[in-house]
Design a protein around this motif. Structure first.
Motif, PDB file in Angstrom:
ATOM      1  N   GLY A 118     -83.596  15.900  80.785  1.00 58.48           N
ATOM      2  CA  GLY A 118     -84.304  16.127  82.044  1.00 58.48           C
ATOM      3  C   GLY A 118     -85.768  15.776  81.891  1.00 58.48           C
ATOM      4  N   ASP A 119     -86.636  16.685  82.319  1.00 60.87           N
ATOM      5  CA  ASP A 119     -88.073  16.439  82.192  1.00 60.87           C
ATOM      6  C   ASP A 119     -88.638  17.007  80.896  1.00 60.87           C
ATOM      7  N   GLY A 120     -87.744  17.428  79.997  1.00 58.48           N
ATOM      8  CA  GLY A 120     -88.197  17.939  78.710  1.00 58.48           C
ATOM      9  C   GLY A 120     -88.694  19.365  78.752  1.00 58.48           C
ATOM     10  N   LYS A 121     -88.380  20.071  79.844  1.00 60.79           N
ATOM     11  CA  LYS A 121     -88.787  21.466  79.985  1.00 60.79           C
ATOM     12  C   LYS A 121     -87.578  22.306  80.418  1.00 60.79           C
ATOM     13  N   PRO A 122     -87.580  23.609  80.136  1.00 57.11           N
ATOM     14  CA  PRO A 122     -86.493  24.469  80.610  1.00 57.11           C
ATOM     15  C   PRO A 122     -86.367  24.370  82.130  1.00 57.11           C
ATOM     16  N   GLY A 123     -85.142  24.162  82.620  1.00 54.83           N
ATOM     17  CA  GLY A 123     -84.925  23.920  84.040  1.00 54.83           C
ATOM     18  C   GLY A 123     -84.660  25.176  84.849  1.00 54.83           C
ATOM     19  N   PRO A 124     -84.626  25.063  86.166  1.00 58.06           N
ATOM     20  CA  PRO A 124     -84.473  26.226  87.045  1.00 58.06           C
ATOM     21  C   PRO A 124     -83.129  26.934  86.915  1.00 58.06           C
ATOM     22  N   VAL A 125     -82.048  26.195  86.706  1.00 58.53           N
ATOM     23  CA  VAL A 125     -80.736  26.845  86.555  1.00 58.53           C
ATOM     24  C   VAL A 125     -80.705  27.640  85.253  1.00 58.53           C
ATOM     25  N   THR A 126     -81.245  27.066  84.194  1.00 62.51           N
ATOM     26  CA  THR A 126     -81.339  27.773  82.915  1.00 62.51           C
ATOM     27  C   THR A 126     -82.133  29.065  83.068  1.00 62.51           C
ATOM     28  N   GLN A 127     -83.279  28.971  83.721  1.00 56.95           N
ATOM     29  CA  GLN A 127     -84.131  30.146  83.893  1.00 56.95           C
ATOM     30  C   GLN A 127     -83.461  31.202  84.765  1.00 56.95           C
ATOM     31  N   ARG A 128     -82.738  30.747  85.795  1.00 53.36           N
ATOM     32  CA  ARG A 128     -82.045  31.690  86.667  1.00 53.36           C
ATOM     33  C   ARG A 128     -80.936  32.424  85.919  1.00 53.36           C
ATOM     34  N   LEU A 129     -80.149  31.686  85.149  1.00 51.31           N
ATOM     35  CA  LEU A 129     -79.056  32.315  84.410  1.00 51.31           C
ATOM     36  C   LEU A 129     -79.585  33.218  83.295  1.00 51.31           C
ATOM     37  N   ASN A 130     -80.695  32.839  82.717  1.00 48.96           N
ATOM     38  CA  ASN A 130     -81.320  33.695  81.704  1.00 48.96           C
ATOM     39  C   ASN A 130     -81.739  35.027  82.320  1.00 48.96           C
ATOM     40  N   ALA A 131     -82.325  34.964  83.507  1.00 48.58           N
ATOM     41  CA  ALA A 131     -82.740  36.199  84.199  1.00 48.58           C
ATOM     42  C   ALA A 131     -81.528  37.037  84.583  1.00 48.58           C
ATOM     43  N   LEU A 132     -80.480  36.381  85.067  1.00 51.13           N
ATOM     44  CA  LEU A 132     -79.262  37.110  85.443  1.00 51.13           C
ATOM     45  C   LEU A 132     -78.615  37.760  84.222  1.00 51.13           C
ATOM     46  N   PHE A 133     -78.660  37.068  83.090  1.00 50.28           N
ATOM     47  CA  PHE A 133     -78.082  37.637  81.873  1.00 50.28           C
ATOM     48  C   PHE A 133     -78.864  38.867  81.428  1.00 50.28           C
ATOM     49  N   LYS A 134     -80.178  38.805  81.509  1.00 54.20           N
ATOM     50  CA  LYS A 134     -80.991  39.968  81.137  1.00 54.20           C
ATOM     51  C   LYS A 134     -80.707  41.154  82.045  1.00 54.20           C
ATOM     52  N   ASP A 135     -80.481  40.883  83.325  1.00 50.24           N
ATOM     53  CA  ASP A 135     -80.118  41.959  84.257  1.00 50.24           C
ATOM     54  C   ASP A 135     -78.750  42.525  83.903  1.00 50.24           C
ATOM     55  N   LEU A 136     -77.836  41.640  83.499  1.00 50.90           N
ATOM     56  CA  LEU A 136     -76.475  42.073  83.161  1.00 50.90           C
ATOM     57  C   LEU A 136     -76.468  43.032  81.983  1.00 50.90           C
ATOM     58  N   VAL A 137     -77.235  42.718  80.933  1.00 51.42           N
ATOM     59  CA  VAL A 137     -77.206  43.594  79.760  1.00 51.42           C
ATOM     60  C   VAL A 137     -77.831  44.951  80.073  1.00 51.42           C
ATOM     61  N   LYS A 138     -78.739  44.984  81.027  1.00 44.67           N
ATOM     62  CA  LYS A 138     -79.306  46.280  81.455  1.00 44.67           C
ATOM     63  C   LYS A 138     -78.249  47.087  82.197  1.00 44.67           C
ATOM     64  N   GLU A 139     -77.473  46.412  83.056  1.00 44.44           N
ATOM     65  CA  GLU A 139     -76.441  47.090  83.830  1.00 44.44           C
ATOM     66  C   GLU A 139     -75.308  47.600  82.965  1.00 44.44           C
ATOM     67  N   GLU A 140     -74.899  46.792  81.980  1.00 47.73           N
ATOM     68  CA  GLU A 140     -73.733  47.139  81.196  1.00 47.73           C
ATOM     69  C   GLU A 140     -74.057  48.030  80.002  1.00 47.73           C
TER      70      GLU A 140
END
Length: 286
Positions: free
Chosen positions: A264-286
């Protein structure tokens, strides 16, 4: 507080936690393991990890000398004794043994080891800036030789690829399967994003079915992100918009370059960042 390590129902200090030098796990890599994350004092998806452990053990005809419920209680007690809110569990089951020789049926004392400790797999800058990857010449184990779905103590295949990556100046390396398709990295599963579609190699591509991998797929589907588990080649990574890796220790970490080519543009992309945030929320919930 001193570390407390579980071995066969007893707890030992780090200095006194020992098994026999004749153990098949040491002599032949004969055993299975799981690596699990501790979040907020609890083990993430413990049941799924233990089911995978039992399946790995069954595949190599290793009888685990306790039930899943008993193992669950032992893991939780080990976390409690080590007073860890955030950390990592390494759960190991070896074949045991007290003499030389390959015959696994002469081993009657499998060893169960539970280590709870802190872990930092990658420096924080890689989560912000992304990893550089290099393709290893060492391929993933052929499934007809040793199934990559077995999480065995024989990790030399991965270690050889890791050495290649480190010598090339990369802390992670991409491994291909016997068909020349993308399998996984030395310790993590791999995903790419192209035109908003999330893609990852299927289970029959010669990969370990990662617990974090499955969690990210679930999160993506709930977020209405199209997910495809399909064979991939290096070309698919070269032309992808984004790339990231997943694993219990690594969690979700972006990859921004493969074999000297920017992804891509050589930087972390928006889908990656979104899923990373969702994963962090998931581990808090579970």
């Amino acid at each position: 507080m001193p570390q407390s390590i579980y071995i066969n129902g007893e707890y030992f200090s780090r200095e006194n936690a020992k098994i026999s030098v004749y153990d098949h796990g040491l002599l032949y890599g004969d055993g299975v393991f799981e690596g699990m994350r501790i979040y907020h004092g609890k083990v993430f998806r413990l049941r799924e990890h233990l089911i995978r452990l039992w399946e790995s053990a069954r595949a190599i005809a290793l009888e685990i000398p306790m039930s899943i419920d008993e193992m669950t209680a032992a893991v939780k007690e080990t976390v409690k004794r080590n007073e860890l809110e955030e950390g990592y569990i390494r759960l190991v089951v070896t074949r045991g043994g007290n003499q030389l020789g390959l015959d696994p049926f002469r081993c009657e004392d499998p060893q169960v080891i539970i280590i709870a400790d802190k872990i930092s797999l990658y420096p924080e800058q890689y989560y912000t800036d992304g990893l550089d990857l290099v393709t290893a010449a060492t391929i993933r184990n052929h499934p007809a030789a040793l199934s990559p779905r077995i999480k065995s103590l024989n990790y030399l295949n991965n270690i050889m690829a890791k050495i290649e990556g480190l010598r090339a100046g990369c802390i992670e390396a991409l491994m291909l399967n016997h068909k020349g398709e993308v399998a996984e990295c030395t310790g993590d599963n791999i995903f790419v994003v192209k035109d908003g579609v999330l893609m990852t190699p299927p289970i029959d591509a010669g990969i370990l079915e990662g617990i974090t991998r499955n969690a990210v797929i679930e999160l993506a589907e709930k977020a209405d992100i199209v997910v495809r588990q399909i064979p991939l080649t290096r070309h698919d990574i070269f032309v992808a918009d984004e790339c990231f890796l997943t694993g219990s220790a690594a969690e979700v970490i972006p990859a921004v370059k493969l074999d000297g080519r920017h992804i891509g543009d050589g930087k972390p992309g928006p889908v990656t960042q979104r899923l990373n945030a969702l994963f962090k929320d998931l581990v808090k919930e579970e």
